[in-house]
Design a protein around this motif. Structure first.
Motif, PDB file in Angstrom:
ATOM      1  N   ASP A 112       0.833  -1.146  -0.013  1.00  0.00           N
ATOM      2  CA  ASP A 112       0.098   0.133   0.032  1.00  0.00           C
ATOM      3  C   ASP A 112       0.938   1.094  -0.189  1.00  0.00           C
ATOM      4  N   ALA A 113       2.132   1.180   0.868  1.00  0.00           N
ATOM      5  CA  ALA A 113       2.720   2.382   1.054  1.00  0.00           C
ATOM      6  C   ALA A 113       3.572   2.502  -0.459  1.00  0.00           C
ATOM      7  N   ARG A 114       3.939   1.608  -1.049  1.00  0.00           N
ATOM      8  CA  ARG A 114       4.641   1.582  -2.236  1.00  0.00           C
ATOM      9  C   ARG A 114       3.814   2.243  -3.344  1.00  0.00           C
ATOM     10  N   SER A 116       0.892   4.132  -2.855  1.00  0.00           N
ATOM     11  CA  SER A 116       0.709   5.453  -2.647  1.00  0.00           C
ATOM     12  C   SER A 116       1.881   6.389  -2.946  1.00  0.00           C
ATOM     13  N   TYR A 117       3.035   5.882  -2.625  1.00  0.00           N
ATOM     14  CA  TYR A 117       4.455   6.790  -3.240  1.00  0.00           C
ATOM     15  C   TYR A 117       4.404   6.814  -4.692  1.00  0.00           C
ATOM     16  N   ASP A 118       4.206   5.857  -5.364  1.00  0.00           N
ATOM     17  CA  ASP A 118       4.085   5.677  -6.800  1.00  0.00           C
ATOM     18  C   ASP A 118       3.113   6.678  -7.407  1.00  0.00           C
ATOM     19  N   ARG A 119       2.128   6.682  -6.927  1.00  0.00           N
ATOM     20  CA  ARG A 119       0.706   7.571  -7.476  1.00  0.00           C
ATOM     21  C   ARG A 119       1.156   9.225  -7.262  1.00  0.00           C
ATOM     22  N   ASP A 120       2.022   9.262  -6.267  1.00  0.00           N
ATOM     23  CA  ASP A 120       2.344  10.801  -5.942  1.00  0.00           C
ATOM     24  C   ASP A 120       3.231  11.484  -7.157  1.00  0.00           C
ATOM     25  N   SER A 121       2.823  11.841  -8.494  1.00  0.00           N
ATOM     26  CA  SER A 121       3.512  12.311  -9.391  1.00  0.00           C
ATOM     27  C   SER A 121       4.570  13.730  -8.978  1.00  0.00           C
ATOM     28  N   SER A 122       4.026  14.200  -7.748  1.00  0.00           N
ATOM     29  CA  SER A 122       4.675  15.365  -7.465  1.00  0.00           C
ATOM     30  C   SER A 122       6.158  15.244  -6.885  1.00  0.00           C
ATOM     31  N   ARG A 123       6.723  13.783  -6.697  1.00  0.00           N
ATOM     32  CA  ARG A 123       7.971  13.794  -6.151  1.00  0.00           C
ATOM     33  C   ARG A 123       8.887  14.059  -7.405  1.00  0.00           C
ATOM     34  N   ASP A 126      15.775  13.003  -6.533  1.00  0.00           N
ATOM     35  CA  ASP A 126      17.015  13.545  -5.877  1.00  0.00           C
ATOM     36  C   ASP A 126      18.066  13.593  -6.592  1.00  0.00           C
TER      37      ASP A 126
END
Length: 128
Positions: A112-114, A116-123, A126
């Motif tokens: 679930d965390a992965r 959610s992270y992958d859906r957040d395109s604002s990242r 680095d």
């Protein structure tokens, strides 16, 4: 040479080597599957999902070299080979059991965390 008399950093390298034993992709999975008793190569290949025949062979040889498992050739026709934990391997499994249990009980949380992270395109990426 004892740890108290080893050169600076040597103990850290020794610990790192011991940790390498359990931090590779397949070792703990193999060790946990040998916890129920000896298994043949093809049995391990079936239960350690995703491992290639070559990688299983490499991992088993490494675990044998490190004294964690014993390879036994059974003089039958055709010859059979089985693998089992040594006392050192059993103690490693005992030490790793809480980590294995944690992994099993939290795999859906991690997925679930992965997601959610992958859906957040604002990242942004680095750059070091």
């Amino acid at each position: 040479m004892s740890a108290a008399h080893s050169p600076a950093g040597a103990e850290t390298c020794d610990v790192r080597e011991a940790l390498d034993l359990i931090t590779d992709k397949w070792s703990l999975y193999i060790i946990s599957n040998l916890g129920g008793g000896p298994r043949r190569f093809n049995e391990l290949k079936r239960v350690v999902s995703g491992v290639t025949q070559r990688m299983l062979t490499v991992s088993l040889r490494r675990l044998e070299r490190d004294g964690v498992i014993i390879r036994t050739v059974h003089e039958l026709m055709p010859p059979r080979v089985s693998y089992r934990l040594t006392p050192l391997g059993s103690s490693l499994l005992q030490a790793a059991a809480p980590l294995i249990a944690w992994s099993s009980s939290h795999i859906s949380d991690i997925a679930d965390a992965r997601a959610s992270y992958d859906r957040d395109s604002s990242r942004s990426v680095d750059i070091a």
